[in-house]
Design a protein around this motif. Structure first.
Motif, PDB file in Angstrom:
ATOM      1  N   ARG A  94       5.296  -6.857   2.320  1.00  0.00           N
ATOM      2  CA  ARG A  94       5.357  -6.316   3.690  1.00  0.00           C
ATOM      3  C   ARG A  94       3.939  -6.052   4.171  1.00  0.00           C
ATOM      4  N   ALA A  95       3.642  -6.396   5.407  1.00  0.00           N
ATOM      5  CA  ALA A  95       2.331  -6.094   5.977  1.00  0.00           C
ATOM      6  C   ALA A  95       2.201  -4.581   6.130  1.00  0.00           C
ATOM      7  N   VAL A  96       1.133  -4.015   5.565  1.00  0.00           N
ATOM      8  CA  VAL A  96       0.923  -2.567   5.637  1.00  0.00           C
ATOM      9  C   VAL A  96      -0.562  -2.254   5.605  1.00  0.00           C
ATOM     10  N   ASP A  97      -0.957  -1.310   6.460  1.00  0.00           N
ATOM     11  CA  ASP A  97      -2.312  -0.759   6.453  1.00  0.00           C
ATOM     12  C   ASP A  97      -2.241   0.647   5.886  1.00  0.00           C
ATOM     13  N   GLY A  98      -3.273   1.030   5.145  1.00  0.00           N
ATOM     14  CA  GLY A  98      -3.397   2.382   4.650  1.00  0.00           C
ATOM     15  C   GLY A  98      -4.356   3.153   5.535  1.00  0.00           C
ATOM     16  N   VAL A  99      -3.914   4.315   6.027  1.00  0.00           N
ATOM     17  CA  VAL A  99      -4.745   5.175   6.868  1.00  0.00           C
ATOM     18  C   VAL A  99      -4.913   6.498   6.127  1.00  0.00           C
ATOM     19  N   LEU A 100      -6.136   6.787   5.694  1.00  0.00           N
ATOM     20  CA  LEU A 100      -6.395   7.996   4.917  1.00  0.00           C
ATOM     21  C   LEU A 100      -6.202   9.235   5.779  1.00  0.00           C
ATOM     22  N   VAL A 101      -5.637  10.289   5.189  1.00  0.00           N
ATOM     23  CA  VAL A 101      -5.360  11.525   5.914  1.00  0.00           C
ATOM     24  C   VAL A 101      -6.650  12.312   6.129  1.00  0.00           C
ATOM     25  N   ASP A 102      -7.410  12.538   5.071  1.00  0.00           N
ATOM     26  CA  ASP A 102      -8.648  13.323   5.161  1.00  0.00           C
ATOM     27  C   ASP A 102      -9.525  13.003   3.954  1.00  0.00           C
ATOM     28  N   GLY A 103     -10.139  11.838   3.973  1.00  0.00           N
ATOM     29  CA  GLY A 103     -11.012  11.442   2.881  1.00  0.00           C
ATOM     30  C   GLY A 103     -10.326  10.557   1.865  1.00  0.00           C
ATOM     31  N   PRO A 104     -11.088  10.124   0.860  1.00  0.00           N
ATOM     32  CA  PRO A 104     -10.592   9.164  -0.125  1.00  0.00           C
ATOM     33  C   PRO A 104      -9.462   9.718  -0.991  1.00  0.00           C
ATOM     34  N   ILE A 105      -8.721   8.778  -1.580  1.00  0.00           N
ATOM     35  CA  ILE A 105      -7.665   9.114  -2.535  1.00  0.00           C
ATOM     36  C   ILE A 105      -7.779   8.188  -3.746  1.00  0.00           C
ATOM     37  N   ASP A 106      -7.108   8.591  -4.805  1.00  0.00           N
ATOM     38  CA  ASP A 106      -6.827   7.713  -5.932  1.00  0.00           C
ATOM     39  C   ASP A 106      -5.313   7.597  -6.004  1.00  0.00           C
ATOM     40  N   ASP A 107      -4.831   6.395  -6.331  1.00  0.00           N
ATOM     41  CA  ASP A 107      -3.384   6.210  -6.398  1.00  0.00           C
ATOM     42  C   ASP A 107      -2.994   5.430  -7.641  1.00  0.00           C
ATOM     43  N   LEU A 108      -1.714   5.548  -7.977  1.00  0.00           N
ATOM     44  CA  LEU A 108      -1.112   4.794  -9.074  1.00  0.00           C
ATOM     45  C   LEU A 108      -0.225   3.737  -8.441  1.00  0.00           C
ATOM     46  N   ASN A 109      -0.422   2.487  -8.839  1.00  0.00           N
ATOM     47  CA  ASN A 109       0.377   1.359  -8.351  1.00  0.00           C
ATOM     48  C   ASN A 109       1.173   0.774  -9.505  1.00  0.00           C
ATOM     49  N   VAL A 110       2.462   0.645  -9.302  1.00  0.00           N
ATOM     50  CA  VAL A 110       3.320  -0.054 -10.258  1.00  0.00           C
ATOM     51  C   VAL A 110       3.946  -1.210  -9.501  1.00  0.00           C
ATOM     52  N   MET A 111       3.812  -2.418 -10.049  1.00  0.00           N
ATOM     53  CA  MET A 111       4.340  -3.610  -9.384  1.00  0.00           C
ATOM     54  C   MET A 111       5.147  -4.445 -10.374  1.00  0.00           C
ATOM     55  N   SER A 112       6.252  -5.014  -9.878  1.00  0.00           N
ATOM     56  CA  SER A 112       7.054  -5.903 -10.725  1.00  0.00           C
ATOM     57  C   SER A 112       7.550  -7.080  -9.893  1.00  0.00           C
ATOM     58  N   ARG A 113       7.667  -8.230 -10.561  1.00  0.00           N
ATOM     59  CA  ARG A 113       8.089  -9.457  -9.890  1.00  0.00           C
ATOM     60  C   ARG A 113       9.591  -9.407  -9.619  1.00  0.00           C
ATOM     61  N   ARG A 114       9.931  -9.439  -8.350  1.00  0.00           N
ATOM     62  CA  ARG A 114      11.311  -9.378  -7.880  1.00  0.00           C
ATOM     63  C   ARG A 114      12.116 -10.526  -8.498  1.00  0.00           C
ATOM     64  N   GLY A 115      13.299 -10.218  -8.990  1.00  0.00           N
ATOM     65  CA  GLY A 115      14.150 -11.241  -9.588  1.00  0.00           C
ATOM     66  C   GLY A 115      13.943 -11.389 -11.088  1.00  0.00           C
ATOM     67  N   ARG A 116      12.796 -10.935 -11.610  1.00  0.00           N
ATOM     68  CA  ARG A 116      12.536 -11.012 -13.058  1.00  0.00           C
ATOM     69  C   ARG A 116      12.522  -9.636 -13.710  1.00  0.00           C
ATOM     70  N   TRP A 117      11.862  -8.671 -13.044  1.00  0.00           N
ATOM     71  CA  TRP A 117      11.723  -7.320 -13.574  1.00  0.00           C
ATOM     72  C   TRP A 117      12.058  -6.319 -12.483  1.00  0.00           C
ATOM     73  N   ARG A 118      12.428  -5.134 -12.894  1.00  0.00           N
ATOM     74  CA  ARG A 118      12.546  -4.012 -11.960  1.00  0.00           C
ATOM     75  C   ARG A 118      11.861  -2.813 -12.615  1.00  0.00           C
ATOM     76  N   HIS A 119      11.457  -1.873 -11.771  1.00  0.00           N
ATOM     77  CA  HIS A 119      10.772  -0.695 -12.305  1.00  0.00           C
ATOM     78  C   HIS A 119      11.230   0.560 -11.570  1.00  0.00           C
ATOM     79  N   ARG A 120      10.973   1.690 -12.217  1.00  0.00           N
ATOM     80  CA  ARG A 120      11.241   3.004 -11.648  1.00  0.00           C
ATOM     81  C   ARG A 120      10.128   3.931 -12.100  1.00  0.00           C
ATOM     82  N   VAL A 121       9.637   4.782 -11.188  1.00  0.00           N
ATOM     83  CA  VAL A 121       8.517   5.677 -11.489  1.00  0.00           C
ATOM     84  C   VAL A 121       8.943   7.111 -11.226  1.00  0.00           C
TER      85      VAL A 121
END
Length: 192
Positions: A94-121
């Motif tokens: 999906r097309a998405v832009d990130g707009v910071l609220v008040d300065g930099p952040i660090d984030d955790l990204n979990v990604m899985s290939r649709r149709g082969r794997w699924r994930h839950r965090v």
């Protein structure tokens, strides 16, 4: 259980070149940003801008540090995430832009290939018992000194458990934070 030390994680550029990410784990091992089955990483976001597009991938984003980020999707949807927000799943193509609220952040990204794997965090803040019914369980220790089935997992390090069963978590210290990531391979005939 295999421990993945923070010092052993690979730092690499984002797919769109807009920053850097620290790759914690990827499958298959050594896979590129175009051909992984699943990937767990942390990113530093220092400015507003577009997210990298990953066709056929599902993503879950969690804010680790900073004031937060607003996800501005191309279809007009806007979602604000901060440290208190639950991990947020969305399609990584999906097309998405990130707009910071008040300065930099660090984030955790979990990604899985649709149709082969699924994930839950899930974000955890105290001791307990987790069940890894099938697949893999990745633990990302953020704060506190954790014991996983009696083995030390200090803040900043990660663990991957490939066997199913119960996982006992004990934490030492007042502040505790750990992310549990369940990764399950989809089998033929699964319709979800």
């Amino acid at each position: 259980m295999r421990i993945i030390r923070a010092a052993d994680c690979l730092v690499m550029p984002w797919k769109n070149g807009g920053g850097t990410t620290t790759e914690i784990a990827v499958a298959p091992e050594g896979a590129s940003l175009d051909n992984f089955d699943w990937r767990i990483s942390m990113a530093h976001v220092g400015q507003d801008g577009p997210f990298s597009s990953f066709p056929g991938i599902d993503r879950t984003l969690s804010v680790l540090t900073g004031s937060g980020i607003t996800l501005a999707f191309g279809d007009g949807e806007r979602v604000r995430l901060d440290r208190s927000s639950a991990p947020y799943p969305f399609a990584a193509d999906r097309a998405v832009d990130g707009v910071l609220v008040d300065g930099p952040i660090d984030d955790l990204n979990v990604m899985s290939r649709r149709g082969r794997w699924r994930h839950r965090v899930e974000r955890l803040s105290g001791a307990g018992v987790l069940t890894a019914a099938e697949g893999l369980l990745m633990l990302v220790a953020r704060k506190g000194d954790w014991l996983v089935n009696g083995a030390a997992l200090p803040a900043g390090d990660n663990a991957i458990l490939e066997a199913s069963g119960h996982v006992e978590l004990v934490v030492r210290g007042n502040e505790a934070e750990l992310y549990a990531v369940w990764l399950t391979m989809k089998t033929r005939g699964t319709l979800s």
